[in-house]
Motif scaffolding. Sequence first.
Motif, mmCIF file in Angstrom:
data_model
loop_
_atom_site.group_PDB
_atom_site.id
_atom_site.type_symbol
_atom_site.label_atom_id
_atom_site.label_comp_id
_atom_site.label_asym_id
_atom_site.label_seq_id
_atom_site.Cartn_x
_atom_site.Cartn_y
_atom_site.Cartn_z
ATOM 1 N N GLY A 58 -38.182 -24.311 7.241
ATOM 2 C CA GLY A 58 -38.558 -23.532 6.196
ATOM 3 C C GLY A 58 -38.560 -23.990 4.935
ATOM 4 O O GLY A 58 -38.110 -23.533 3.914
ATOM 5 N N ARG A 119 -32.924 -21.686 3.584
ATOM 6 C CA ARG A 119 -32.545 -21.062 2.626
ATOM 7 C C ARG A 119 -33.924 -20.070 2.168
ATOM 8 O O ARG A 119 -34.909 -20.379 2.132
ATOM 9 C CB ARG A 119 -32.672 -21.766 1.176
ATOM 10 N N VAL A 121 -35.193 -17.950 4.357
ATOM 11 C CA VAL A 121 -36.055 -18.200 5.477
ATOM 12 C C VAL A 121 -35.926 -17.027 6.515
ATOM 13 O O VAL A 121 -36.806 -16.418 6.860
ATOM 14 C CB VAL A 121 -36.101 -19.541 6.148
ATOM 15 N N HIS A 124 -36.878 -13.394 6.642
ATOM 16 C CA HIS A 124 -38.169 -12.982 6.636
ATOM 17 C C HIS A 124 -38.853 -12.993 7.920
ATOM 18 O O HIS A 124 -40.087 -12.389 8.053
ATOM 19 C CB HIS A 124 -39.205 -13.907 5.788
HETATM 20 C C1 LIG Z 1 -39.030 -18.047 0.355
HETATM 21 S S1 LIG Z 1 -39.607 -19.393 1.131
HETATM 22 C C2 LIG Z 1 -38.114 -20.537 0.929
HETATM 23 C C3 LIG Z 1 -38.481 -22.001 0.777
HETATM 24 C C4 LIG Z 1 -37.218 -22.934 0.506
HETATM 25 N N1 LIG Z 1 -36.674 -22.838 1.861
HETATM 26 C C5 LIG Z 1 -36.628 -22.783 -0.764
HETATM 27 O O1 LIG Z 1 -35.533 -21.924 -0.581
HETATM 28 O O2 LIG Z 1 -37.029 -23.210 -1.809
HETATM 29 C C6 LIG Z 1 -39.650 -19.229 3.125
HETATM 30 C C7 LIG Z 1 -40.150 -20.208 3.593
HETATM 31 O O3 LIG Z 1 -40.360 -20.171 4.976
HETATM 32 C C8 LIG Z 1 -41.434 -20.298 5.824
HETATM 33 N N2 LIG Z 1 -41.590 -19.760 6.990
HETATM 34 C C9 LIG Z 1 -41.488 -18.244 7.101
HETATM 35 N N3 LIG Z 1 -41.497 -17.858 8.370
HETATM 36 C C10 LIG Z 1 -41.696 -19.079 9.107
HETATM 37 C C11 LIG Z 1 -41.509 -19.438 10.590
HETATM 38 N N4 LIG Z 1 -41.808 -18.493 11.285
HETATM 39 N N5 LIG Z 1 -41.580 -20.687 10.909
HETATM 40 C C12 LIG Z 1 -41.765 -21.845 9.764
HETATM 41 N N6 LIG Z 1 -41.716 -21.478 8.532
HETATM 42 C C13 LIG Z 1 -41.429 -20.294 8.109
HETATM 43 C C14 LIG Z 1 -42.620 -20.168 4.670
HETATM 44 O O4 LIG Z 1 -43.751 -20.622 5.034
HETATM 45 C C15 LIG Z 1 -41.840 -20.670 3.242
HETATM 46 O O5 LIG Z 1 -42.382 -21.817 3.097
#
Ligand SMILES: C[S@@+](CC[C@H](N)C(=O)[O-])C[C@H]1O[C@@H](n2cnc3c(N)ncnc32)[C@H](O)[C@@H]1O
Length: 271
Positions: A58, A119, A121, A124
């Motif tokens: 993520g 972080r 991730v 959600h």
């Molecule tokens: C709030 S952002 C955090 C980004 C980074 N980890 C940071 O802290 O700067 C959450 C990220 O998780 C990814 N994400 C959410 N659900 C996901 C899934 N099922 N598989 C892969 N990525 C996912 C989103 O696309 C997004 O880029």
Amino acid sequence: MSWSSETPLPGTPHYTLPNDWDFAAERLALLGAAYDPGSIALAQRLGVSAGWRCLEAGAGGGSFARWLCGTALPGGRVLAVDADTRHLTDLPALGGEVAQLDLVTDEIPAHAFDFVHTRFVLLHIADRDIVLRRLARALAPGGILLLEEGDGLGVPAEMPGPFGEVWRAFAHSTELAGANQSWARTLPTHLNSLGLTDIQAEAEIPLFRGASPTARVWNLTWTQSRNALIPLGIPPTLITAAQADLEDDQQWFHAPPTIRVWARKADLTDL
Ligand SMILES: C[S@@+](CC[C@H](N)C(=O)[O-])C[C@H]1O[C@@H](n2cnc3c(N)ncnc32)[C@H](O)[C@@H]1O
């Protein structure tokens, strides 16, 4: 699961802050500016260094993955994965690998990494327990799993003023889409039942002033979430007032805690 700004069907789990939003790159960069110092300090304490094989799950805007590239390479490996990798296009030039995949359903290399990190991730993802098991499985023997996830943990009810009111509605809107704002506190127990060892945990409540990177992250978050907040009874004027407060560098705020949990995989026990 949907990762785009297209309106999902009612009741369908979806990621509420998708990376295809016009200001997502800015929001993710601010998230990195606000949280990378703490993440990097802890990763350094855990020994992340040249030669380590790292999975950033993520990866979002990629700021932490960029730090990993500068730290673990050459000699190691940095694989940054996300359901939407549009903000990670520079990583291959730094020696990193990028894979667009769904952490719930797509293949992740097993027993392959010395360091696996998320972080903001898992909270959600509706199927977060499945992902947790898969991330633990991705660890090589001796590898470290570090999870940094948001959790309301006692704070939201204490958050005063428009910021607090909007935050509580925002949290509710994310939970309607499958997020869980009170799951991260249970991570130590989950990691224990997955057979990981040397489990440690801490919670940090960010205190931040208006116009800081953290304030700007929340300001953009309210803009991105506006259409989800109004049906929950939050008046647009309240969102505007919360955003004006967040621009005022004379005001201080506290955000919900970041829970950090880390643990080691002792052996090749299959998970
Ligand atoms: C709030 S952002 C955090 C980004 C980074 N980890 C940071 O802290 O700067 C959450 C990220 O998780 C990814 N994400 C959410 N659900 C996901 C899934 N099922 N598989 C892969 N990525 C996912 C989103 O696309 C997004 O880029």
